[in-house]
Design an enzyme around this catalytic site. Structure first.
Site, PDB file in Angstrom:
ATOM      1  N   ASP A 229       0.866  -1.174   0.000  1.00 30.54           N
ATOM      2  CA  ASP A 229       0.000   0.000   0.000  1.00 30.54           C
ATOM      3  C   ASP A 229       0.908   1.230   0.000  1.00 30.54           C
ATOM      4  O   ASP A 229       2.005   1.183   0.557  1.00 30.54           O
ATOM      5  CB  ASP A 229      -0.860   0.040   1.264  1.00 30.54           C
ATOM      6  CG  ASP A 229      -1.542  -1.291   1.543  1.00 30.54           C
ATOM      7  OD1 ASP A 229      -2.000  -1.923   0.573  1.00 30.54           O
ATOM      8  OD2 ASP A 229      -1.610  -1.688   2.728  1.00 30.54           O
ATOM      9  N   ARG A 322     -13.577   0.120  -2.414  1.00 30.61           N
ATOM     10  CA  ARG A 322     -13.012   0.346  -1.084  1.00 30.61           C
ATOM     11  C   ARG A 322     -12.781   1.829  -0.814  1.00 30.61           C
ATOM     12  O   ARG A 322     -11.667   2.282  -0.634  1.00 30.61           O
ATOM     13  CB  ARG A 322     -11.695  -0.427  -0.896  1.00 30.61           C
ATOM     14  CG  ARG A 322     -11.848  -1.921  -1.106  1.00 30.61           C
ATOM     15  CD  ARG A 322     -10.547  -2.658  -0.804  1.00 30.61           C
ATOM     16  NE  ARG A 322     -10.715  -4.097  -1.025  1.00 30.61           N
ATOM     17  CZ  ARG A 322      -9.726  -4.981  -0.926  1.00 30.61           C
ATOM     18  NH1 ARG A 322      -8.512  -4.589  -0.590  1.00 30.61           N
ATOM     19  NH2 ARG A 322      -9.967  -6.259  -1.130  1.00 30.61           N
TER      20      ARG A 322
HETATM   21 CA    CA Z   1      -2.994  -3.728   1.757  1.00 31.15          CA
END
Ligand code: CA
Ligand code: CA
Length: 449
Positions: A229, A322
């Protein structure tokens, strides 16, 4: 750019920041106080989360590195300088790291550009050999890859991780120097089991995994999964992510090839909040050009009693899903602008997903739905999550999104929650002007001092 009401809110905000600093000054070094007094206002690097500004204001609040002594205020422009300024992940000395310009995470200590091929050195990994070894036609679909090529892939991935993952210690402010296109490209900031972190005015781009892993058991057709991320919070508490921009650019998902019939996804989350992270405020960021944007809770059993997150005044544009995917926690989503137009090939599936008994309050947000788009697809859930709240607009019209969703879906969203948001500084009780306002006030590069 700024409407009269926006200018008013900026003035209010300045006042709050100064008074917060004055209150905190009792515990600050004299040098910091003197500098603040000289400037007449707290400079960007020393600013702390305003009182009551979301969940991160709870308890001790979030001050990041504001109490740093002068020896722990750094300005960095290279990967090696950033690594050195961060220091040990367990060192909790207050520190301010000002990032000047864009730091390329895929560079070595001497500043030389590294490619994916550089990370495979000595591992024996090759994509062609990997694809041959785990082809579902011969390897089947029942078990995860194992053996020589999977070991080689993991080794190459570890080599990249060592280079691009930046571990953020407690009591740290990371802030972009205004006017320098400050940010990190190709990197992953990781705050793991630390408290009190501020991340502001940074552009995070091109966080890419050179070595996605094939998982034939993920979904009915298997998936390629990536590890990084742009910002990942794992067991982190008191985090303020403010005025940042997140984007996949320049390599967009539309350029991803397919292997075994599935997208070879090199991106993971933009800002993921998992593993018992708690007391997080996500404010005035731009999330754009991305698929799996924000995970709150990594699984349906992540952590009960935590995952409390406030998400306000963000722009979500050109993202697939998301925004966020919320699990378990008490999550306040207010004054956001969601543009669900397909942009650069990023075709939205849904925005807010409430599952695993998440207690979401979503209020005074604005959605843009393109012509032909369905309001019933703006939310998502597993039948156990809640979404409460009023004042939401779709294309400027007051819309009960939960009612619209529930009328069209069998796994219905619950409409009551077990809490009432109290830390709501800056909450605007109309979403009418958010599109215009946030276009000029959210994201990196907006803050000037
Ligand atoms: Ca992640
Ligand atoms: Ca993933």
């Amino acid at each position: 750019m700024a409407s009269p009401s926006h200018r008013r809110s900026l003035r209010t905000r300045r006042t709050v920041l100064v008074s917060t600093a004055a209150v905190a000054a009792a515990g600050l070094g004299a040098a910091v106080f003197a500098m603040n007094a000289n400037a007449g206002a707290v400079d960007l690097a020393h600013q702390v989360l305003p009182a009551k500004d979301g969940w991160a204001a709870s308890g001790t609040g979030t001050t990041g590195g504001a109490q740093a002594d002068s020896a722990h205020v750094f300005t960095v422009s290279t990967r090696a300088q950033l690594v050195k300024a961060l220091g040990s992940a367990t060192n909790s000395t207050a520190k301010i790291i000002q990032i000047k310009g864009t730091i390329d995470a895929n560079t070595n200590d001497a500043g030389k550009k590294l490619t994916c091929a550089d990370y495979t050195a000595g591992t024996g990994y090759s994509l062609a050999a990997y694809l041959k070894a785990y082809d579902p036609a011969t390897y089947g679909r029942s078990k995860l890859p194992s053996g020589t090529q999977e070991k080689a892939r993991a080794a190459a991935q570890a080599a990249q991780a060592k280079n691009i993952v930046f571990k953020v210690p407690a009591n740290t402010t990371l802030v972009g120097v205004p006017g320098t296109n400050a940010g990190i490209t190709g990197g992953s900031l990781q705050a793991k089991s630390v408290d009190n972190v501020i991340i502001r005015n940074l552009t995070f781009s091109a966080t890419e995994d050179c070595f996605p892993q094939w998982d034939p058991t993920d979904g009915s057709t298997g998936n390629w999964n990536s590890a990084y991320d742009s910002v990942t919070l794992r067991g982190a508490t008191h985090v303020w992510a403010d005025h940042n921009t997140f984007t996949d650019a320049p390599h967009l998902d539309s350029a991803n090839p397919k292997y075994y019939g599935r997208e070879y996804q090199i991106h993971d989350g933009a800002l993921d909040i998992t593993n018992g992270s708690d007391l997080v405020t996500v404010e005035r960021n731009q999330f754009t050009n991305h698929d799996k944007t924000m995970l709150i809770g990594s699984s349906d059993t992540d952590s009960v009693g935590k995952l409390r997150v406030s998400i306000h005044h963000n722009v979500w544009k050109g993202i697939v899903q998301r925004a966020p995917l919320a699990r378990i926690g008490q999550i306040h989503i207010y004054n956001n602008y969601f543009d669900t137009t397909t942009i650069n090939g990023y075709a939205p599936l849904y925005t807010v997903n409430s599952r695993a008994k998440a207690q979401v309050v979503a209020e005074f947000n604005a959605w843009k739905l393109p012509s032909g788009g369905k309001a019933a697809k703006l939310l998502s859930g597993d039948g156990t999550g809640s979404v409460a709240g009023t004042g939401n607009l779709v294309n400027g019209t007051a819309t009960d999104l939960v009612a619209v969703y529930n009328a069209a879906n069998s796994k219905k969203l619950k409409t009551t929650v077990n809490w009432k948001p109290a830390l709501t500084a800056g909450l605007q009780t109309t979403a009418k002007n958010l599109a215009t306002e946030l276009a000029g006030t959210a994201g990196a590069g907006v803050l000037t001092k």
